[in-house]
Scaffold this motif. Sequence first.
Motif, short mmCIF file in Angstrom:
data_model
loop_
_atom_site.label_atom_id
_atom_site.label_comp_id
_atom_site.label_asym_id
_atom_site.label_seq_id
_atom_site.Cartn_x
_atom_site.Cartn_y
_atom_site.Cartn_z
N GLU A 94 38.61 85.82 4.91
CA GLU A 94 38.91 87.21 4.57
C GLU A 94 39.96 87.78 5.53
OE1 GLU A 94 36.26 90.89 2.97
OE2 GLU A 94 35.66 90.06 4.92
N ASN A 121 41.52 87.16 -0.70
CA ASN A 121 40.76 88.30 -1.21
C ASN A 121 40.24 88.12 -2.63
OD1 ASN A 121 41.01 89.87 1.13
ND2 ASN A 121 43.09 90.47 0.55
N HIS A 122 40.38 86.94 -3.21
CA HIS A 122 39.96 86.79 -4.61
C HIS A 122 38.43 86.91 -4.74
CE1 HIS A 122 39.96 85.61 -8.74
NE2 HIS A 122 39.26 84.52 -8.49
N SER A 123 37.69 85.89 -4.38
CA SER A 123 36.22 85.94 -4.48
C SER A 123 35.56 85.89 -3.11
CB SER A 123 35.72 84.79 -5.35
OG SER A 123 36.08 83.55 -4.78
N VAL A 124 36.34 85.81 -2.07
CA VAL A 124 35.79 85.71 -0.72
C VAL A 124 34.98 86.96 -0.34
CG1 VAL A 124 36.39 85.55 1.74
CG2 VAL A 124 37.51 84.06 0.08
N THR A 145 33.40 89.06 -2.24
CA THR A 145 32.18 89.08 -3.05
C THR A 145 31.17 88.07 -2.52
OG1 THR A 145 33.52 89.65 -4.98
CG2 THR A 145 31.29 88.86 -5.39
N ALA A 146 31.64 86.86 -2.23
CA ALA A 146 30.75 85.82 -1.71
C ALA A 146 30.19 86.22 -0.35
CB ALA A 146 31.49 84.49 -1.61
N LYS A 180 27.51 88.92 -0.86
CA LYS A 180 26.27 88.32 -1.39
C LYS A 180 25.53 87.53 -0.31
CE LYS A 180 27.48 88.06 -6.26
NZ LYS A 180 27.65 87.21 -7.43
#
Length: 100
Positions: free
Chosen positions: A75, A80-83, A85-86, A89
């Motif tokens: 990050e 910044n794509h799915s990092v 969000t992951a 979570k």
Amino acid sequence: MTGLTQNIITAGTVAAALITLFGIIKSVIKYICSLNEKSRIQQERNAVQDKDISHLKEENRLICYGLSAALDGLEQLGANHSVPTAKTKLEKYLNEQAHK
């Protein structure tokens, strides 16, 4: 002769009853010992499993912290794509686990 015959029959009946009673008592004792042995073996298995589970939990904790650090680094590097969000979570999961 009938008295002697009757005494022999009575003695044989008593002997058969005692042998049967002894056999029943022996079977009950053997069954109880078998239950105790099974219980002891199960307790040993539980102890080994508890140790293994503890080890796996510690390993899982270290993996989660390492993954969190890796996601944080990605990050910071601009992935910044799915990092994000992951990472969110994972942080939520770790927080929930910490409060259990």
